[in-house]
Design an enzyme around this catalytic site. Structure first.
Site, mmCIF file in Angstrom:
data_model
loop_
_atom_site.group_PDB
_atom_site.id
_atom_site.type_symbol
_atom_site.label_atom_id
_atom_site.label_comp_id
_atom_site.label_asym_id
_atom_site.label_seq_id
_atom_site.Cartn_x
_atom_site.Cartn_y
_atom_site.Cartn_z
ATOM 1 N N LYS A 114 0.855 -1.196 0.000
ATOM 2 C CA LYS A 114 0.000 0.000 0.000
ATOM 3 C C LYS A 114 0.889 1.244 0.000
ATOM 4 O O LYS A 114 1.969 1.235 0.611
ATOM 5 C CB LYS A 114 -0.876 -0.042 1.254
ATOM 6 C CG LYS A 114 -1.911 1.049 1.368
ATOM 7 C CD LYS A 114 -2.806 0.783 2.589
ATOM 8 C CE LYS A 114 -3.878 1.832 2.785
ATOM 9 N NZ LYS A 114 -4.771 1.521 3.923
ATOM 10 N N SER A 164 -9.708 1.296 3.009
ATOM 11 C CA SER A 164 -8.906 2.162 2.189
ATOM 12 C C SER A 164 -7.829 1.448 1.377
ATOM 13 O O SER A 164 -7.244 2.045 0.480
ATOM 14 C CB SER A 164 -8.235 3.213 3.075
ATOM 15 O OG SER A 164 -7.315 2.606 3.958
ATOM 16 N N SER A 174 -9.720 -1.229 7.069
ATOM 17 C CA SER A 174 -9.217 -0.972 5.719
ATOM 18 C C SER A 174 -8.495 -2.114 5.021
ATOM 19 O O SER A 174 -8.241 -2.030 3.823
ATOM 20 C CB SER A 174 -8.287 0.233 5.738
ATOM 21 O OG SER A 174 -9.055 1.394 5.666
HETATM 22 N N1 GLN Z 1 -13.057 3.385 6.744
HETATM 23 C C1 GLN Z 1 -12.403 3.714 7.956
HETATM 24 C C2 GLN Z 1 -12.044 5.180 7.964
HETATM 25 O O1 GLN Z 1 -12.320 5.828 7.017
HETATM 26 C C3 GLN Z 1 -11.204 2.844 8.157
HETATM 27 C C4 GLN Z 1 -9.959 3.321 7.549
HETATM 28 C C5 GLN Z 1 -8.778 2.447 7.796
HETATM 29 O O2 GLN Z 1 -8.884 1.363 8.374
HETATM 30 N N2 GLN Z 1 -7.622 2.937 7.411
HETATM 31 O O3 GLN Z 1 -11.508 5.691 8.885
#
Ligand code: GLN
Length: 499
Positions: free
Chosen positions: A76, A151, A175
């Site tokens: 990532k 994400s 994410s």
């Molecule tokens: N969807 C969650 C957020 O927007 C989780 C993001 C993540 O785990 N990096 O914060």
């Protein structure tokens, strides 16, 4: 032979027997990445990976070399790899070249795995659909009009579309698990402290964990083994011994397959009422049946404070993010506005132009919940409820060894469907954030597809540092339901490469 179906252990054997070279493997993936550019899974592709593979082939791969030697993977784009652009999918870091290796990149480098590139993501890992990237959304290869999930959408798609053998994402509130579930691949959010965060761009430091993504449980175990364990550079990593999960699975669990000690699995029925699609609920029942047939017991459990989890999460995460992101000031890193008169303008214009909408929203919310007069009402209260959520898990784990539930109430939604309403987007995380708040591990696994052919994902949540129960259970599920694993998205699948 269909290379896309092969697991890491099989590829490792072929590399040792010279039935394939690392160069062939890496070129195969680089070509596919080019061909499926439309999916937008990568931000940076490292063409030079072929030379790294050539080097490895020249030196040879010996039997006792690490199993990952010569095998391609992706990271990532919030993980630093020395000399490689690391953007966090943000304009503010658009041209940032990492000056050192994160521990994860270093450990993979030492294992001889070959980095193919850096994957697309929601900006600063804030999002659930991968639509918040400065470089555009990632498409779901099962249906390109649908989101990849976020994400770590690029990482999940790199595996599900056959653009990398395995990958890593970060999971602060889901994410890794959410995009993996939208893509029909397996994933793990380890116990907080299992993985080093050194060299990972911080989002919310008390929640961030890296996690592997792979198309089957053995690959996931290998990807977990290589990067987990204590790191003197990250004092929040645990000093516990590494699990040696792959060895454990193939040696110990395999022998006990028929007399596997009975385990109890909990299902939080109350949490699932309303909101879950019929297909997702059916899939949950199927997973339950698979486990029941193997002798697992089931109990209904209650996580009473989980109804506050989403609110607690979005207070803590924004508070920590607002503080972590204050370092991007236009002076030390990345983008700097050209039009400024005073220092104050330099800060506010650089940050205003450099960050996207969602990141700015979080910084504003986070600054508010941390500010004098509001801190006690919001941040401090959220921290207290967080301990109650953690206690709920401790209590539940007196009754059961793991928890089974969906990763998401629905499968991948359409691109654009939830972007207008941030609150609706935040609801995507309703089943994932609790594990992060309680710091417990959660393994996501593919569990069939919905009526439109889109993948459905389930998760198994476990006790602190008990990843073994999760891997063992998922491994047993994979034995019973091999058709749920090793699937490459049908729209992008092409057979044959090397006979
Ligand atoms: N969807 C969650 C957020 O927007 C989780 C993001 C993540 O785990 N990096 O914060």
């Amino acid at each position: 032979m269909d290379l896309l179906k092969l697991s890491i252990p099989t590829l490792a054997k072929m590399l040792r027997e010279k039935k394939i070279s690392s160069q062939e493997l890496v070129s195969f993936y680089l070509e596919r990445i080019k061909k499926h550019k439309k999916l937008n899974a990568y931000i940076t592709v490292l063409e030079d990976a072929v030379n790294k593979a050539k080097d490895i082939d020249m030196k040879g791969i010996k039997n006792d070399d690490p199993v990952l030697r010569g095998i391609p993977y992706s990271l990532k784009d919030n993980m630093l790899a020395d000399g490689v652009k690391t953007t966090c999918a943000s304009r503010i870091l658009e041209n940032y070249i990492a000056g050192y290796d994160s521990t994860i990149a270093k450990r993979l480098k030492d294992s001889g795995a070959v980095l193919l590139g850096k994957t697309n993501m929601d900006e600063f890992a804030m999002g659930s659909s991968n639509e918040n990237s400065h470089f555009g959304p990632v498409c779901n290869p099962w249906n390109e009009k649908h989101v990849a999930g976020g994400s770590s959408g690029g990482s999940a798609v790199s595996v599900s579309a056959g653009l990398s053998q395995f990958s890593y994402g970060t999971d602060t509130g889901g994410s890794v698990r959410l995009p993996a579930s939208f893509n029909g691949v397996a994933s793990l959010k380890p116990t907080y402290g299992r993985m080093s965060r050194y060299g990972i761009i911080a989002f919310a430091s008390s929640l961030d964990q890296i996690g592997p993504i792979a198309k089957n449980i053995e690959d996931l175990a290998i990807a977990y083994d290589v990067v987990s364990g204590h790191d003197p550079k990250d004092s929040t990593t645990s000093i516990k011994n590494k699990d040696g999960m792959y060895e454990y699975l193939i040696k110990e669990v395999k022998d006990r397959e028929n007399n596997f000690s009975r385990k109890t699995v909990g299902i939080p029925r109350d949490m699932l009422i309303g909101g879950c699609s019929k297909d997702v609920l059916n899939s949950l029942e199927q997973s339950k049946k698979v486990l029941t047939d193997m002798g697992f017991d089931f109990v209904d459990i209650d996580l009473p404070n989980s109804k506050y989890a989403l609110a607690v999460y979005y207070i803590i995460v924004t508070g920590e993010a607002s503080s972590n992101l204050s370092r991007y000031d236009g002076v030390r890193y990345g983008y700097r506005t050209k039009d400024y008169e005073e220092l104050k303008d330099l800060y506010s214009l650089s940050r205003g132009d450099g960050f996207g909408d969602e990141v700015r929203r979080r910084i504003i919310l986070g600054t508010f919940v941390l500010s004098a007069g509001y801190y006690d009402a919001y941040f401090s209260k959220a921290a207290k409820v967080r301990s109650l959520i953690k206690k709920d898990f401790e209590k539940v784990f007196e009754k059961c060894d793991s928890i089974l539930m969906p990763v998401s109430p629905v499968t991948a939604f359409k691109i654009g469907e939830r972007t207008k309403d941030p609150l609706e987007m935040y609801l995507s995380d309703i089943f994932t954030v609790s594990a992060n708040l309680a710091a417990v591990p959660s393994l996501g696994f593919p569990a069939g597809r919905d009526s439109r052919g889109l993948p459905i994902g389930m998760q198994l949540i476990g006790k602190h540092f008990d990843e073994k129960t999760l891997f063992t259970t998922a491994w047993m599920i994979q034995k019973q339901k091999p058709e749920w694993f090793n699937n490459i998205a049908t729209t992008v699948k092409e057979k044959k490469v090397i006979e």
